[in-house]
Design a protein around this motif. Structure first.
Motif, short mmCIF file in Angstrom:
data_model
loop_
_atom_site.label_atom_id
_atom_site.label_comp_id
_atom_site.label_asym_id
_atom_site.label_seq_id
_atom_site.Cartn_x
_atom_site.Cartn_y
_atom_site.Cartn_z
N ALA A 5 40.61 30.24 40.62
CA ALA A 5 42.02 30.13 40.95
C ALA A 5 42.69 31.36 40.07
O ALA A 5 42.41 31.59 38.95
N LEU A 6 43.59 32.03 40.81
CA LEU A 6 44.35 33.28 40.14
C LEU A 6 45.57 32.72 39.73
O LEU A 6 46.48 32.30 40.86
N PHE A 7 45.97 32.73 38.38
CA PHE A 7 47.21 31.94 38.03
C PHE A 7 47.71 32.60 36.75
O PHE A 7 46.97 32.88 35.75
N ASN A 8 49.23 32.70 36.61
CA ASN A 8 49.79 33.01 35.54
C ASN A 8 51.06 32.14 35.69
O ASN A 8 51.78 32.04 36.72
N ASN A 9 51.69 31.59 34.52
CA ASN A 9 52.90 30.97 34.68
C ASN A 9 54.15 31.67 34.91
O ASN A 9 55.15 31.22 35.14
N LYS A 10 53.68 32.95 34.87
CA LYS A 10 54.98 33.89 34.95
C LYS A 10 55.01 34.54 36.35
O LYS A 10 53.62 34.99 36.60
N GLY A 11 55.90 34.60 36.99
CA GLY A 11 55.62 35.43 38.47
C GLY A 11 55.77 36.90 38.18
O GLY A 11 56.05 37.49 37.35
N GLY A 12 55.67 37.51 39.63
CA GLY A 12 55.92 39.19 39.45
C GLY A 12 54.77 39.83 38.71
O GLY A 12 55.12 40.85 38.44
N LEU A 188 41.28 32.81 36.54
CA LEU A 188 41.36 34.05 36.18
C LEU A 188 42.88 34.37 36.10
O LEU A 188 43.60 34.00 37.04
N MET A 189 43.09 35.10 35.29
CA MET A 189 44.59 35.08 34.94
C MET A 189 45.11 36.50 34.73
O MET A 189 44.84 37.49 33.98
N PRO A 190 45.99 36.82 35.80
CA PRO A 190 46.53 38.19 35.89
C PRO A 190 47.79 38.32 34.70
O PRO A 190 48.50 37.43 34.71
N LEU A 191 47.91 39.19 34.24
CA LEU A 191 48.98 39.56 33.04
C LEU A 191 49.59 40.96 33.14
O LEU A 191 48.89 42.09 33.52
N ALA A 192 50.82 40.67 33.09
CA ALA A 192 51.79 42.20 32.78
C ALA A 192 51.76 42.11 31.15
O ALA A 192 51.78 41.03 30.49
N ALA A 193 51.87 43.37 30.60
CA ALA A 193 51.86 43.44 29.31
C ALA A 193 53.65 43.45 28.89
O ALA A 193 54.28 44.30 28.61
N ASP A 194 54.11 42.12 28.92
CA ASP A 194 55.45 41.94 28.43
C ASP A 194 55.56 40.55 27.82
O ASP A 194 54.82 39.65 27.79
N VAL A 240 43.20 40.06 33.50
CA VAL A 240 43.18 41.21 34.20
C VAL A 240 44.63 41.68 33.94
O VAL A 240 45.82 41.04 34.26
N ILE A 241 44.50 42.76 33.39
CA ILE A 241 45.98 43.47 33.06
C ILE A 241 46.43 44.42 34.00
O ILE A 241 45.68 45.22 34.53
N MET A 242 47.67 44.11 34.59
CA MET A 242 48.17 44.90 35.54
C MET A 242 49.23 45.89 34.91
O MET A 242 50.22 45.48 34.35
N GLN A 243 48.69 47.03 34.99
CA GLN A 243 49.65 47.92 34.17
C GLN A 243 50.82 48.38 34.79
O GLN A 243 51.06 48.42 35.88
#
Length: 356
Positions: A5-12, A188-194, A240-243
């Motif tokens: 599952a690809l998931f983060n509680n924060k959208g975008g 798996l958790m996609p992340l933005a650096a914010d 995974v960090i989305m730059q």
């Protein structure tokens, strides 16, 4: 078979884009893939299918065909058939007329299938929420409802013989996502650096642990043997960090302080390590640069960014960007497969080899 599952509680943060491209690259590496759209916004479905196909799938009259903007085809002769979405699969439960219905995944290409989503899936939210606590007592109807996504995915996986299942879910901690995530082997958790992405990560870890404990301790022991139920493992696979936009091939300085905090937040909130590590970066699967300039071209061409050709508008220096995109997603897919114990069968051809 392993489900992710690809998931983060924060959208975008680019979760659906990541799911789409990862599915295509894993298939390119030689494994059969089933992509599952459990986000009621159905963005993954809209990325994978043409608009006329979605209209047929959702049983809507095609405005594009009526206006002459697209050619009409015989119903049921293309990649999709009407009434074959996850919302259609759970409709008998929602309406109280029976158990899950069998739906047929859409074959996008050899070795890659989509279990399509629908906006109608949002109607299932209240049903799932109401039945969760009743499942604690072993109520059979509640158990069937709570395990519905797991059983739908299980049926589809068996039908297409998928080796890897990628599950796209929405950015919230509601009942639909709870039922979706307990169906996953890994997360798996996609992340933005914010700040917002890290706050979502902080909420996610404790919530997953609570859902796992509730399901394994209170529900699973009461599930009858004739009902297939998930283990609710939800093992954290990594992030995974989305730059953001790049400058001199380095992250923008304004984001560097958030990048430095990610290992500590992941270690403490997701892994519940004590003491948490501030420098251990082994859980970072990849850092993907921003490919914003390629996305409109990929959307128009209905193909992954790393498959764009000059005929699609990827001209001049953009082709080098496409090659870089290919290399990054190939490395990402290989690392994901290594972490779930799957081995690629063959090396994918480069974009240049596919160019015509």
């Amino acid at each position: 078979m392993t489900s992710i599952a690809l998931f983060n509680n924060k959208g975008g943060v680019g979760k659906t884009t990541l799911t789409y491209h990862l599915a295509h690259m894993i298939q390119r590496l030689g494994l059969s893939v089933l992509a599952v759209d459990l986000d009621p916004q159905a963005n993954l479905t809209s990325m994978c299918l043409e608009e006329t196909e979605i209209e047929e799938l959702w049983e809507n009259p095609s405005e594009l065909i009526n206006q002459g903007a697209a050619a009409a085809g015989l119903p049921g002769t293309g990649r999709v058939r009407s009434g074959q979405t996850i919302a259609d699969a759970v409709r008998p439960i929602l309406e109280g007329t029976g158990d899950i219905a069998t739906v047929e995944p859409a074959r996008l290409q050899p070795g890659l299938w989509l279990l399509p989503g629908s906006l109608d899936l949002s109607r299932f939210e209240d049903k799932l929420s109401n039945e969760w606590s009743r499942a604690y007592a072993g109520d059979i109807a509640a158990v069937r409802t709570s395990t519905s996504f797991h059983r739908i995915i299980e049926q589809a996986t068996r039908a297409v013989e998928a080796e890897v299942v990628l599950i796209d879910v929405g950015p919230n901690l509601g009942a639909i996502n709870r039922a979706a995530l307990i169906s996953a082997d890994t997360v798996l958790m996609p992340l933005a650096a914010d700040l917002f992405s890290l706050k979502g990560l902080s909420n996610l870890g404790p919530t997953l642990r609570q859902w796992r404990a509730d399901w394994q301790g209170l529900v699973l022991p009461r599930v009858p043997p004739n009902i297939s139920a998930p283990r609710a493992e939800m093992r954290p696979l990594g992030y995974v960090i989305m730059q953001p936009e790049m400058r001199l091939d380095r992250p923008v300085k304004a984001y560097e302080r958030w990048l430095q905090r990610i290992p500590w937040v992941y270690s403490s909130a997701v892994l519940d390590e004590s003491p948490p590590s501030r420098t251990d970066d082994r859980h970072r699967i990849a850092t993907l640069r921003n490919y914003r300039s390629l996305m409109p071209l990929a959307h128009d061409a209905r193909k992954p960014m790393f498959d764009l050709r000059p005929a699609d508008g990827a001209l001049g220096s953009t082709q080098q960007y496409v090659k870089t995109c290919f290399k990054e997603f190939r490395a990402l897919a290989q690392e994901v497969l290594a972490r779930i114990g799957e081995s690629p069968e063959e090396a994918p051809p480069s974009p240049a080899a596919n160019r015509r």
